[in-house]
Design an enzyme around this catalytic site. Structure first.
Site, PDB file in Angstrom:
ATOM      1  N   GLY A   1       0.909  -1.579  -0.026  1.00  0.00           N
ATOM      2  CA  GLY A   1       0.079  -0.396   0.186  1.00  0.00           C
ATOM      3  C   GLY A   1       0.602   1.327  -0.292  1.00  0.00           C
ATOM      4  O   GLY A   1       2.189   0.769  -0.111  1.00  0.00           O
TER       5      GLY A   1
ATOM      6  N   HIS B   1       2.076   4.738  -4.751  1.00  0.00           N
ATOM      7  CA  HIS B   1       2.641   6.068  -5.864  1.00  0.00           C
ATOM      8  C   HIS B   1       2.795   5.460  -7.397  1.00  0.00           C
ATOM      9  O   HIS B   1       2.954   4.545  -7.799  1.00  0.00           O
ATOM     10  CB  HIS B   1       4.091   5.726  -5.002  1.00  0.00           C
ATOM     11  CG  HIS B   1       4.942   5.471  -4.864  1.00  0.00           C
ATOM     12  ND1 HIS B   1       6.023   4.224  -6.300  1.00  0.00           N
ATOM     13  CD2 HIS B   1       5.521   4.488  -3.497  1.00  0.00           C
ATOM     14  CE1 HIS B   1       6.573   3.283  -5.544  1.00  0.00           C
ATOM     15  NE2 HIS B   1       6.821   3.399  -4.087  1.00  0.00           N
TER      16      HIS B   1
ATOM     17  N   HIS C   1       4.794   1.980  -8.190  1.00  0.00           N
ATOM     18  CA  HIS C   1       3.119   1.269  -7.564  1.00  0.00           C
ATOM     19  C   HIS C   1       2.464   0.380  -9.507  1.00  0.00           C
ATOM     20  O   HIS C   1       2.577  -0.413  -9.725  1.00  0.00           O
ATOM     21  CB  HIS C   1       2.114   0.920  -6.457  1.00  0.00           C
ATOM     22  CG  HIS C   1       3.658   1.051  -5.016  1.00  0.00           C
ATOM     23  ND1 HIS C   1       3.361   1.515  -4.598  1.00  0.00           N
ATOM     24  CD2 HIS C   1       3.702  -0.107  -4.535  1.00  0.00           C
ATOM     25  CE1 HIS C   1       3.610   1.844  -3.297  1.00  0.00           C
ATOM     26  NE2 HIS C   1       4.820   0.321  -3.409  1.00  0.00           N
TER      27      HIS C   1
ATOM     28  N   GLN D   1      15.648  -8.489  -3.417  1.00  0.00           N
ATOM     29  CA  GLN D   1      13.870  -9.287  -3.144  1.00  0.00           C
ATOM     30  C   GLN D   1      12.836 -10.220  -4.625  1.00  0.00           C
ATOM     31  O   GLN D   1      12.673 -10.864  -4.651  1.00  0.00           O
ATOM     32  CB  GLN D   1      12.550  -8.571  -2.840  1.00  0.00           C
ATOM     33  CG  GLN D   1      11.168  -8.265  -2.693  1.00  0.00           C
ATOM     34  CD  GLN D   1      10.246  -7.716  -2.489  1.00  0.00           C
ATOM     35  OE1 GLN D   1       9.812  -7.657  -1.267  1.00  0.00           O
ATOM     36  NE2 GLN D   1       9.315  -7.178  -3.211  1.00  0.00           N
TER      37      GLN D   1
ATOM     38  N   SER E   1       7.631   4.710  -0.480  1.00  0.00           N
ATOM     39  CA  SER E   1       6.089   4.865   0.155  1.00  0.00           C
ATOM     40  C   SER E   1       7.440   5.780   0.749  1.00  0.00           C
ATOM     41  O   SER E   1       6.245   6.402   1.893  1.00  0.00           O
ATOM     42  CB  SER E   1       5.545   3.494   0.727  1.00  0.00           C
ATOM     43  OG  SER E   1       4.871   2.948  -0.612  1.00  0.00           O
ATOM     44  N   ARG E   2       7.965   5.082   1.765  1.00  0.00           N
ATOM     45  CA  ARG E   2       8.949   6.132   3.239  1.00  0.00           C
ATOM     46  C   ARG E   2       9.460   7.638   2.360  1.00  0.00           C
ATOM     47  O   ARG E   2      10.539   7.613   3.485  1.00  0.00           O
ATOM     48  CB  ARG E   2      10.491   4.715   3.303  1.00  0.00           C
ATOM     49  CG  ARG E   2      10.033   3.163   3.790  1.00  0.00           C
ATOM     50  CD  ARG E   2      10.518   2.845   4.470  1.00  0.00           C
ATOM     51  NE  ARG E   2       9.998   1.833   5.449  1.00  0.00           N
ATOM     52  CZ  ARG E   2      10.514   0.230   4.764  1.00  0.00           C
ATOM     53  NH1 ARG E   2      10.579   0.060   3.679  1.00  0.00           N
ATOM     54  NH2 ARG E   2       9.576  -1.019   5.605  1.00  0.00           N
TER      55      ARG E   2
HETATM   56  P1  AMP Z   1       6.501  -1.974  -1.456  1.00  0.00           P
HETATM   57  O1  AMP Z   1       4.906  -1.869  -1.442  1.00  0.00           O
HETATM   58  O2  AMP Z   1       6.695  -1.200  -1.334  1.00  0.00           O
HETATM   59  O3  AMP Z   1       6.456  -3.808  -0.734  1.00  0.00           O
HETATM   60  O4  AMP Z   1       6.233  -2.491  -3.346  1.00  0.00           O
HETATM   61  C1  AMP Z   1       5.773  -3.472  -3.204  1.00  0.00           C
HETATM   62  C2  AMP Z   1       6.218  -3.532  -5.081  1.00  0.00           C
HETATM   63  O5  AMP Z   1       6.804  -2.210  -5.683  1.00  0.00           O
HETATM   64  C3  AMP Z   1       7.420  -3.735  -4.888  1.00  0.00           C
HETATM   65  O6  AMP Z   1       7.629  -5.462  -6.189  1.00  0.00           O
HETATM   66  C4  AMP Z   1       8.648  -3.454  -5.360  1.00  0.00           C
HETATM   67  O7  AMP Z   1       9.718  -3.568  -5.651  1.00  0.00           O
HETATM   68  C5  AMP Z   1       7.537  -1.903  -6.300  1.00  0.00           C
HETATM   69  N1  AMP Z   1       7.891  -1.134  -5.801  1.00  0.00           N
HETATM   70  C6  AMP Z   1       8.346  -0.193  -5.207  1.00  0.00           C
HETATM   71  N2  AMP Z   1       8.979   1.283  -5.487  1.00  0.00           N
HETATM   72  C7  AMP Z   1       9.035   1.202  -7.046  1.00  0.00           C
HETATM   73  C8  AMP Z   1       9.481   2.297  -7.885  1.00  0.00           C
HETATM   74  N3  AMP Z   1       9.870   3.100  -7.178  1.00  0.00           N
HETATM   75  N4  AMP Z   1       9.864   1.734  -8.828  1.00  0.00           N
HETATM   76  C9  AMP Z   1       9.303   0.385  -9.576  1.00  0.00           C
HETATM   77  N5  AMP Z   1       8.671  -0.185  -8.907  1.00  0.00           N
HETATM   78  C10 AMP Z   1       8.372  -0.092  -7.542  1.00  0.00           C
END
Ligand code: AMP
Length: 270
Positions: free
Chosen positions: A22, A25, A28, A144, A177-178
């Site tokens: 969640g 941005h 995602h 990951q 998100s951070r």
């Molecule tokens: P998270 O919500 O942070 O667990 O991320 C969910 C998914 O979004 C993961 O596959 C992340 O690698 C991807 N993601 C997060 N930030 C980015 C970004 N800036 N560009 C592309 N994918 C992203």
């Protein structure tokens, strides 16, 4: 969720899955957009997974904004936003965990013990529930991605993993998100992560293959911006994540650092 997926499968429909925590941005959303391209049905999960956070990490304060996330997803074709509760995913007496033995030892796995065990476990569980044909992951979390590619192969999961490039702000900051935790001053400092990676890439392209020198140069960029709490800045093989002596095209340069209380990561492929 599982009943719905089974119905789709019986009709021979393909499912693309985007797992997230969640606080969505554009990074995602680029994954959701790709999911829409590869399959007729898209499932997005929003689950802040407790088992991938360490005791002193930001599980409690991680942004939860389901309404906002639903608005951001509304332009896309999303069948289901799957938002399980922790008690559904980890019911009482839950005790089965998955470990990807080698890949979890380095980089973020070293400074966040148990993190990839939590990630691997929840991703396998989500795959079992959602039954996707495709799953889309960002290269932002490069380690990951490698952990998940490995577990899919090792366990014959038959899910096609589709990697997507890092989405960045105009000035280079990788969307995260951070980033919302950062003050204006901290955001300026945070920019030095992508700057350090770009400067390493520029030197590499200029002919420098000496890993030590390249890293020194990147560290200097971070220190110049007063980023001193550096978890790692490393150049590694981008498949097995092993350290390399001479830097080569295709290698991974990865960085993690704390800006104030916020731990940020970024990477680049040479
Ligand atoms: P998270 O919500 O942070 O667990 O991320 C969910 C998914 O979004 C993961 O596959 C992340 O690698 C991807 N993601 C997060 N930030 C980015 C970004 N800036 N560009 C592309 N994918 C992203």
């Amino acid at each position: 969720m599982n009943e719905y997926s089974k119905e789709l499968k019986q009709g021979n429909h393909k499912i693309a899955f985007v797992p997230t925590m969640g606080a969505l941005h554009d990074g995602h959303l680029s994954l959701v957009s790709r999911a829409n391209e590869v399959a007729e049905h898209t499932v997005v999960s929003i689950f802040v997974n407790p088992t991938q956070f360490g005791q002193n990490e930001d599980f409690g304060k991680y942004t939860r904004d389901l309404e906002g996330d639903m608005d951001k997803l509304s332009p896309y074709r999303v069948d289901t936003i799957f938002t399980p509760e922790a008690k559904d995913i980890y019911p009482e007496n839950f005790q089965t965990y998955l470990e990807v033995a080698e890949l979890q030892k380095v980089l973020c796995g070293k400074s966040r013990p148990g993190h990839f065990r939590g990630v691997a476990t929840v991703v396998l569980k989500l795959f079992n529930i959602v039954q996707p044909d495709f799953a889309i992951f960002g290269q932002k979390d490069f380690q990951q991605l490698k952990v998940i590619e490995r577990l899919v192969k090792d366990l014959h999961l038959g899910v096609e993993i589709i990697p997507m490039p890092i989405v960045r702000e105009k000035d280079g900051l990788a969307l995260s998100s951070r980033n919302a935790y950062l003050s204006d001053e901290e955001r300026l400092k945070a920019l030095s992560l992508s700057k350090a990676l770009s400067s390493i890439k520029a030197s590499f392209q200029g002919g420098c293959k000496d890993t030590g020198k390249l890293l020194e140069e990147g560290l200097a960029v971070l220190k110049n911006s007063d980023v001193n709490d550096i978890d790692y800045l490393e150049i590694r093989d981008s498949e097995n994540l092993e350290l390399i002596k001479t830097t080569q095209s295709g290698n991974l340069v990865a960085v993690a650092a704390r800006i104030g209380n916020t731990r940020l990561i970024d990477n680049i492929i040479l």
